[in-house]
Write a protein that holds these residues in place. Structure first.
Motif, short mmCIF file in Angstrom:
data_model
loop_
_atom_site.label_atom_id
_atom_site.label_comp_id
_atom_site.label_asym_id
_atom_site.label_seq_id
_atom_site.Cartn_x
_atom_site.Cartn_y
_atom_site.Cartn_z
N ARG A 135 36.15 -19.55 -42.59
CA ARG A 135 34.72 -19.29 -42.83
C ARG A 135 34.52 -18.55 -44.16
O ARG A 135 33.62 -18.87 -44.94
CB ARG A 135 34.14 -18.45 -41.68
N LEU A 136 35.37 -17.56 -44.41
CA LEU A 136 35.25 -16.79 -45.65
C LEU A 136 35.70 -17.59 -46.87
O LEU A 136 35.14 -17.45 -47.95
CB LEU A 136 36.05 -15.48 -45.52
N ALA A 137 36.70 -18.43 -46.70
CA ALA A 137 37.18 -19.25 -47.82
C ALA A 137 36.05 -20.22 -48.21
O ALA A 137 35.83 -20.50 -49.39
CB ALA A 137 38.43 -20.04 -47.42
N ASP A 138 35.35 -20.71 -47.20
CA ASP A 138 34.24 -21.63 -47.47
C ASP A 138 33.14 -20.90 -48.22
O ASP A 138 32.60 -21.41 -49.20
CB ASP A 138 33.68 -22.15 -46.13
N LYS A 139 32.84 -19.69 -47.78
CA LYS A 139 31.78 -18.90 -48.42
C LYS A 139 32.12 -18.59 -49.88
O LYS A 139 31.29 -18.74 -50.77
CB LYS A 139 31.57 -17.59 -47.64
N ILE A 140 33.36 -18.17 -50.13
CA ILE A 140 33.77 -17.80 -51.48
C ILE A 140 33.84 -19.02 -52.42
O ILE A 140 33.37 -18.96 -53.56
CB ILE A 140 35.14 -17.09 -51.45
N SER A 141 34.41 -20.12 -51.94
CA SER A 141 34.50 -21.30 -52.81
C SER A 141 33.11 -21.82 -53.15
O SER A 141 32.84 -22.23 -54.28
CB SER A 141 35.32 -22.40 -52.14
N ARG A 152 30.39 -20.01 -53.30
CA ARG A 152 29.72 -19.06 -54.19
C ARG A 152 30.17 -19.30 -55.64
O ARG A 152 29.36 -19.28 -56.57
CB ARG A 152 30.05 -17.62 -53.78
N ILE A 153 31.46 -19.53 -55.81
CA ILE A 153 31.98 -19.76 -57.17
C ILE A 153 31.33 -21.01 -57.77
O ILE A 153 30.95 -21.02 -58.94
CB ILE A 153 33.52 -19.91 -57.13
N VAL A 154 31.18 -22.05 -56.96
CA VAL A 154 30.54 -23.28 -57.45
C VAL A 154 29.09 -22.99 -57.84
O VAL A 154 28.64 -23.40 -58.92
CB VAL A 154 30.55 -24.38 -56.36
N ASN A 155 28.39 -22.28 -56.99
CA ASN A 155 26.98 -22.00 -57.26
C ASN A 155 26.71 -20.97 -58.35
O ASN A 155 25.56 -20.79 -58.76
CB ASN A 155 26.29 -21.55 -55.96
N GLU A 156 27.76 -20.29 -58.82
CA GLU A 156 27.55 -19.31 -59.88
C GLU A 156 28.01 -19.92 -61.20
O GLU A 156 28.20 -19.21 -62.18
CB GLU A 156 28.35 -18.03 -59.58
N GLY A 157 28.21 -21.24 -61.20
CA GLY A 157 28.59 -21.89 -62.44
C GLY A 157 30.08 -21.91 -62.72
O GLY A 157 30.49 -21.77 -63.86
#
Length: 217
Positions: A203-209, A211-216
């Motif tokens: 769940r956390l790996a999904d959230k972090i990956s 977030r990185i995509v959405n922050e450019g």
DNA sequence: GCGACAG
DNA sequence: ATCTTGTCGC
């Protein structure tokens, strides 16, 4: 694009022979969750590896890998698309990992080599596959209570479990990746699921990956 | 031939 | 997986 699926099937069949199903009784200090998110417009993917301490369940480290998407999504060949990214992210970790959870199937796969099993045999680390939906094997719906699970069966063999990680919430499909058996894979998927449908590491790996995509990236 | 088909 | 608005429920 140069990709011979029949050739890759043979590769999967060979690698599947290296999967070892066995009881998992070692002490667990650090667990890692692996997942991948995509940027469609950039044609890139981001794999995240999140390390949690156990049993405190705290994030102690995380890493990621950004790669160009060079292989299409073809059912039963997912590992050839995502493995390069998740292996790179995993390799960057400094902690000594005891158990790995991957978003996808383990041995519950037509040729016994879902992405979690493929990762497990290449990295030679205890691995569990946790998928949000079904791919292979016969199964029945478990009762709606957390902790309940039913077997995923193929050729009379139990290759995984349909696990209810939360009351009245759609179950997840768990199967061994490598160096663990079905019972322990299910046991650990449940122990690591705290308040949410998916185990915390994933769940956390999904959230972090994501977030990185959405922050450019 | 028809249906199924992780992410 | 991503895209994409509102809506139901704790």
């Amino acid at each position: 694009m140069e990709m011979d699926l029949e050739k890759l099937k043979k590769v999967q069949i060979e690698l599947a022979k290296r999967v070892e199903l066995r009881p998992f009784e070692s002490e667990v200090r650090f667990v890692v969750g692996l997942d991948v998110s995509y940027s469609r417009k950039l044609n890139k993917m981001v794999a995240a590896a999140v390390v949690l301490s156990y049993p405190s369940m705290r994030v102690v480290e995380y890493s990621w890998s950004v790669r160009d998407v060079e292989f299409p999504y073809v059912p039963t060949f997912l590992s050839f698309r995502e493995l390069p990214a998740i292996e790179e992210a995993f390799t960057k970790l400094k902690h000594k990992i005891d158990l790995v959870l991957v978003d996808g199937q383990g041995i519950a796969h037509p040729r016994g080599l879902g992405i979690a099993a493929h990762f497990g045999v290449e990295m030679m680390v205890p691995t569990i596959g946790c998928a949000k939906s079904h791919l292979f094997g016969k199964w029945t719906m478990p009762t709606p209570k957390r902790g309940e699970w039913t077997p995923i069966i193929e050729n009379g063999q139990v290759i995984g479990g349909v696990v209810r990680t939360r009351d009245n919430v759609k179950p997840i499909f768990v199967s061994p990746g490598n160096l663990i058996d079905v019972e322990n894979a299910v046991k650990w998927a449940l122990k690591l699921s705290i308040g949410y449908r998916l185990p915390e590491p994933i769940r956390l790996a999904d959230k972090i990956s994501r977030r990185i995509v959405n922050e450019g990236i």
